[in-house]
Scaffold this active site. Structure first.
Site, mmCIF file in Angstrom:
data_model
loop_
_atom_site.group_PDB
_atom_site.id
_atom_site.type_symbol
_atom_site.label_atom_id
_atom_site.label_comp_id
_atom_site.label_asym_id
_atom_site.label_seq_id
_atom_site.Cartn_x
_atom_site.Cartn_y
_atom_site.Cartn_z
ATOM 1 N N CYS A 108 0.871 -1.168 0.000
ATOM 2 C CA CYS A 108 0.000 0.000 0.000
ATOM 3 C C CYS A 108 0.913 1.226 0.000
ATOM 4 O O CYS A 108 1.541 1.549 1.013
ATOM 5 C CB CYS A 108 -0.885 -0.028 1.239
ATOM 6 N N CYS A 133 33.625 -3.390 -14.467
ATOM 7 C CA CYS A 133 32.569 -4.062 -13.712
ATOM 8 C C CYS A 133 31.298 -3.230 -13.731
ATOM 9 O O CYS A 133 31.301 -2.076 -13.298
ATOM 10 C CB CYS A 133 33.028 -4.302 -12.281
#
Length: 282
Positions: A108, A133
């Site tokens: 919610c 990387c």
């Protein structure tokens, strides 16, 4: 490369754990395909396909993007609060076992805690860069002004749908690549190129930092002749400054998204890149 500026109303909910009035949020009845991102830091949180009508007055989702949402016990000791895992922004609460969907989960969420990025938003642009990387590359770009979302994966190789393990064998031809989605109304492709060069060693020819191998090489994948010209412009500027630029320029090809545990790695695991750092060059 900080967080987005918030209005007082947004601060009340996002920083001070307030709640917007039910049935007033702008995102409550949005049904278009797209992604819901954090209002404070733009980190992707929820996919449109996981949204449903929870009849509660706030947007409801039965699943989050993996690793995007953190759950903590609420101050009242009864409910479970949900936070953006990247910046700690208050989103709302999560409830279990209500029976709305087979996943038995209802996030919610306050509308004011999110922004919606339509899947077919023609204003957003994508660029693809490789600078070692991909954890470290994404770390800097996901924080950059105007960047709406990022993803890491592989590009430039000859194997379809490669796994991380396959790419690490160094024979698929792929580079570890970061997909950057940005809003040209807030930033420019040139800013993306400058950040690319300023967050890695673009003179290294065998990898990046301690990561050695062909999958870690420096490359800008261009989508248009204009993008190629801009990349060439900055390589020329760097060359004039005395740098020997090792960055390759290649046309965009298929982007194969990496496994989920690689996405927004440092945001979820903590820490900072070991092979990337910001150094102002321009």
């Amino acid at each position: 490369m900080g967080y987005n500026q918030l209005t007082p109303e947004e601060e009340f909910v996002i920083l001070h754990k307030g709640t917007e009035r039910p049935f007033t949020g702008k995102l409550l009845n949005v049904t278009d395909a797209g992604t819901y991102v954090c209002k404070r830091c733009d980190a992707p949180l929820y996919r449109s396909e996981d949204k449903f009508d929870g009849h509660c007055g706030w947007p409801s989702f039965d699943d989050e993007i993996e690793g995007a949402v953190k759950r903590v016990r609420d101050a009242d000791g009864r409910r479970t609060e949900i936070l953006c895992n990247n910046c700690g922004a208050h989103l709302g609460h999560v409830f279990l076992g209500e029976g709305f969907t087979p996943k038995q989960t209802r996030h919610c969420v306050n509308s004011i805690s999110m922004k919606f990025i339509p899947a077919d938003n023609p204003q957003l642009r994508k660029t693809y860069i490789a600078s070692g990387c991909f954890w470290g590359t994404e770390y800097f770009f996901m924080k950059a002004n105007g960047v709406k979302s990022t993803a890491v994966g592989f590009m430039g190789g000859h194997v379809d749908n490669p796994t991380y393990e396959q790419v690490c064998q160094k024979n698929t031809g792929h580079l570890e690549t970061t997909e950057v989605v940005f809003d040209p109304a807030e930033t420019t492709y040139e800013e993306m190129v400058k950040l690319f060069f300023e967050t890695h060693d673009f003179t290294q020819t065998n990898g990046q930092g301690p990561d050695i191998g062909p999958q870690y090489l420096s490359c800008i994948f261009y989508s248009t002749p204009q993008e190629k010209e801009i990349a060439e412009k900055y390589i020329g500027i760097l060359t004039a400054k005395g740098y020997k630029v090792a960055t390759m320029l290649k046309p965009v090809s298929t982007f194969w998204k990496a496994e989920n545990y690689h996405q927004q790695y440092y945001a979820h695991k903590g820490g900072r890149p070991y092979c990337h750092k910001y150094t102002k060059v321009f």
